[in-house]
Enzyme design. Structure first.
Site, mmCIF file in Angstrom:
data_model
loop_
_atom_site.group_PDB
_atom_site.id
_atom_site.type_symbol
_atom_site.label_atom_id
_atom_site.label_comp_id
_atom_site.label_asym_id
_atom_site.label_seq_id
_atom_site.Cartn_x
_atom_site.Cartn_y
_atom_site.Cartn_z
ATOM 1 N N SER A 120 -33.737 -33.410 13.102
ATOM 2 C CA SER A 120 -34.068 -34.673 12.445
ATOM 3 C C SER A 120 -33.388 -34.667 11.087
ATOM 4 O O SER A 120 -32.197 -34.369 10.954
ATOM 5 C CB SER A 120 -35.586 -34.799 12.341
ATOM 6 O OG SER A 120 -35.964 -35.927 11.621
ATOM 7 N N TYR A 129 -30.083 -45.672 9.550
ATOM 8 C CA TYR A 129 -30.055 -44.238 9.848
ATOM 9 C C TYR A 129 -31.451 -43.635 9.664
ATOM 10 O O TYR A 129 -31.935 -42.884 10.508
ATOM 11 C CB TYR A 129 -29.040 -43.526 8.953
ATOM 12 C CG TYR A 129 -29.042 -42.024 9.124
ATOM 13 C CD1 TYR A 129 -28.772 -41.439 10.360
ATOM 14 C CD2 TYR A 129 -29.350 -41.178 8.058
ATOM 15 C CE1 TYR A 129 -28.790 -40.063 10.523
ATOM 16 C CE2 TYR A 129 -29.370 -39.797 8.210
ATOM 17 C CZ TYR A 129 -29.091 -39.241 9.443
ATOM 18 O OH TYR A 129 -29.120 -37.870 9.605
ATOM 19 N N LYS A 166 -34.173 -41.634 12.331
ATOM 20 C CA LYS A 166 -34.799 -40.322 12.165
ATOM 21 C C LYS A 166 -36.333 -40.451 12.116
ATOM 22 O O LYS A 166 -37.040 -39.562 12.575
ATOM 23 C CB LYS A 166 -34.238 -39.608 10.931
ATOM 24 C CG LYS A 166 -32.759 -39.205 11.067
ATOM 25 C CD LYS A 166 -32.498 -38.262 12.250
ATOM 26 C CE LYS A 166 -31.069 -37.731 12.285
ATOM 27 N NZ LYS A 166 -30.796 -36.886 13.478
HETATM 28 N N1 LIG Z 1 -24.940 -33.509 7.317
HETATM 29 C C1 LIG Z 1 -26.075 -33.912 6.810
HETATM 30 O O1 LIG Z 1 -26.186 -34.188 5.588
HETATM 31 C C2 LIG Z 1 -27.297 -34.016 7.694
HETATM 32 C C3 LIG Z 1 -28.552 -34.064 7.060
HETATM 33 C C4 LIG Z 1 -29.701 -34.157 7.828
HETATM 34 C C5 LIG Z 1 -29.590 -34.212 9.206
HETATM 35 N N2 LIG Z 1 -28.356 -34.164 9.808
HETATM 36 C C6 LIG Z 1 -28.310 -34.249 11.281
HETATM 37 O O2 LIG Z 1 -27.701 -33.087 11.788
HETATM 38 C C7 LIG Z 1 -27.138 -33.376 13.069
HETATM 39 C C8 LIG Z 1 -25.744 -32.801 13.126
HETATM 40 O O3 LIG Z 1 -24.941 -33.423 12.162
HETATM 41 P P1 LIG Z 1 -23.822 -32.648 11.304
HETATM 42 O O4 LIG Z 1 -24.220 -32.772 9.889
HETATM 43 O O5 LIG Z 1 -23.564 -31.309 11.867
HETATM 44 O O6 LIG Z 1 -22.589 -33.644 11.485
HETATM 45 P P2 LIG Z 1 -21.257 -33.570 12.353
HETATM 46 O O7 LIG Z 1 -20.459 -32.383 11.957
HETATM 47 O O8 LIG Z 1 -20.644 -34.922 12.238
HETATM 48 O O9 LIG Z 1 -21.778 -33.327 13.841
HETATM 49 C C9 LIG Z 1 -22.336 -34.343 14.624
HETATM 50 C C10 LIG Z 1 -22.113 -33.998 16.068
HETATM 51 O O10 LIG Z 1 -22.727 -35.024 16.885
HETATM 52 C C11 LIG Z 1 -21.793 -35.361 17.884
HETATM 53 N N3 LIG Z 1 -21.997 -36.665 18.493
HETATM 54 C C12 LIG Z 1 -21.896 -37.891 17.925
HETATM 55 N N4 LIG Z 1 -22.113 -38.842 18.868
HETATM 56 C C13 LIG Z 1 -22.336 -38.184 20.042
HETATM 57 C C14 LIG Z 1 -22.617 -38.584 21.375
HETATM 58 N N5 LIG Z 1 -22.684 -39.872 21.746
HETATM 59 N N6 LIG Z 1 -22.810 -37.629 22.332
HETATM 60 C C15 LIG Z 1 -22.724 -36.318 22.021
HETATM 61 N N7 LIG Z 1 -22.445 -35.878 20.772
HETATM 62 C C16 LIG Z 1 -22.253 -36.809 19.808
HETATM 63 C C17 LIG Z 1 -20.432 -35.248 17.210
HETATM 64 O O11 LIG Z 1 -19.457 -35.165 18.206
HETATM 65 P P3 LIG Z 1 -17.996 -35.834 18.112
HETATM 66 O O12 LIG Z 1 -17.155 -34.786 17.456
HETATM 67 O O13 LIG Z 1 -17.633 -36.086 19.542
HETATM 68 O O14 LIG Z 1 -18.142 -37.100 17.315
HETATM 69 C C18 LIG Z 1 -20.628 -33.955 16.436
HETATM 70 O O15 LIG Z 1 -20.416 -32.840 17.264
HETATM 71 C C19 LIG Z 1 -27.204 -34.906 13.215
HETATM 72 O O16 LIG Z 1 -28.278 -35.233 14.074
HETATM 73 C C20 LIG Z 1 -27.471 -35.397 11.811
HETATM 74 O O17 LIG Z 1 -28.192 -36.613 11.806
HETATM 75 C C21 LIG Z 1 -27.219 -34.063 9.070
#
Ligand SMILES: NC(=O)c1ccc[n+]([C@@H]2O[C@H](COP(=O)([O-])OP(=O)(O)OC[C@H]3O[C@@H](n4cnc5c(N)ncnc54)[C@H](OP(=O)(O)O)[C@@H]3O)[C@@H](O)[C@H]2O)c1
Length: 273
Positions: free
Chosen positions: A134, A148, A152
């Site tokens: 989340s 967004y 969440k």
């Molecule tokens: N970074 C932050 O600040 C942050 C903070 C709190 C929570 N989060 C959460 O952490 C999780 C991971 O994010 P991250 O920060 O690691 O960002 P990220 O590097 O952009 O990774 C997101 C991943 O989700 C995949 N994705 C997007 N749409 C998809 C779909 N339809 N089916 C399957 N995979 C899909 C992307 O794949 P593609 O390469 O194919 O697009 C990528 O592998 C997310 O749920 C995000 O909301 C992130």
């Protein structure tokens, strides 16, 4: 949990998901590392006990295929980690119908689909664990990310509710709530722009200044993957895990303060009053 268990993780092409694959693999787990475009992945393909395979959380068939491939390769799946997701920032008024639908389709319904798909396997085994990634913004909101944050919050409600349905069957659910993380997420945030509406100009300018200042608080994806790993292996019935110093601070404040004071603090922090 001990070694040689199997975890299936969504969204492992980058960021938290990729770091989690490496950590679980290095800790002796079998890993089903799923992503939309596995043909582009070169690093994870090299690792022992890692099956890199296609899964798009918006496509039920691809979810079922990935689970079947994981079970065929490793015998069982013990843990599902719903990590795939994307963010957006910008004005409510400037949000397109397409983006509104897509962000819920990935961040909320994507988790519902993978959960539905894994449950028959978990029920048959009488055990299983689902960890949903989340965000701190699933519990406390900033300005200009309403859609967004709504996804969440929806994920938090879905997960909190599902514990009552699934715990009696031996299936546990968990939520990891990261703060800001230095991943592709931040550069790939979908922005709606200002929609050409001048009324928001001042607030948006102050908001973007506050966001820039936030850069120094970001965690690494490896730090968050560590919390995901802890949630998957601590054998506890703890539902929520705060991940990152900023998340700990914000969520502790959310708990300690009354609503009005908390909203005032956020508005001041982002200059939107
Ligand atoms: N970074 C932050 O600040 C942050 C903070 C709190 C929570 N989060 C959460 O952490 C999780 C991971 O994010 P991250 O920060 O690691 O960002 P990220 O590097 O952009 O990774 C997101 C991943 O989700 C995949 N994705 C997007 N749409 C998809 C779909 N339809 N089916 C399957 N995979 C899909 C992307 O794949 P593609 O390469 O194919 O697009 C990528 O592998 C997310 O749920 C995000 O909301 C992130």
């Amino acid at each position: 949990m001990t070694a040689n268990k199997t975890v299936l993780i969504t969204g492992t092409s980058s960021g938290i998901g990729k770091a989690a694959v490496k950590l679980f693999q290095a800790s002796g787990w079998n890993v089903v590392a799923t992503m939309r475009t596995p043909e582009k992945e070169t690093e994870l393909q090299q690792l022992d006990r890692v099956l890199v395979t296609a899964l798009d959380v918006t496509k039920q068939e691809s979810i079922e295929e990935a689970i079947a491939k994981g079970v065929a390769k490793f015998g069982t799946i013990d843990v599902l980690i719903n990590n795939a997701g994307f963010g957006m920032m910008g004005l409510i008024e400037a949000s397109s119908e397409e983006l509104m639908q897509r962000i819920f389709d990935v961040n909320v319904f994507g988790v519902v689909r993978t959960t539905k798909a894994i449950l028959p396997h978990f029920r048959a085994r009488g055990e299983g664990l689902i960890v949903n990634v989340s965000s701190m913004v699933g519990r406390a909101c900033f300005p200009f990310q309403a859609l967004y944050h709504a996804t969440k919050h929806a994920l938090e409600g879905f997960t909190e509710d599902s514990q009552y349905e699934l715990n009696p069957l031996g299936i546990r659910v968990k939520l990891v709530e990261p703060g800001g993380v230095a991943t592709d997420f931040l550069t790939s945030l979908e922005q709606t722009g200002d929609g050409g509406i001048a009324d928001y100009k001042d607030s948006l300018e102050k908001y973007f200044l506050a966001v820039q200042a936030y850069a120094e608080k970001l965690s690494t994806p490896e730090q968050i993957a560590q919390v995901v790993f802890e949630a998957a292996t601590d054998n506890s019935d703890q539902l929520r895990y705060w991940a990152g110093e900023d998340a700990k601070q914000l969520l502790a404040a959310r708990k300690a303060m009354n609503d009005r004071d908390f909203y005032q603090m956020i508005a001041e922090q982002f200059g939107v009053q």
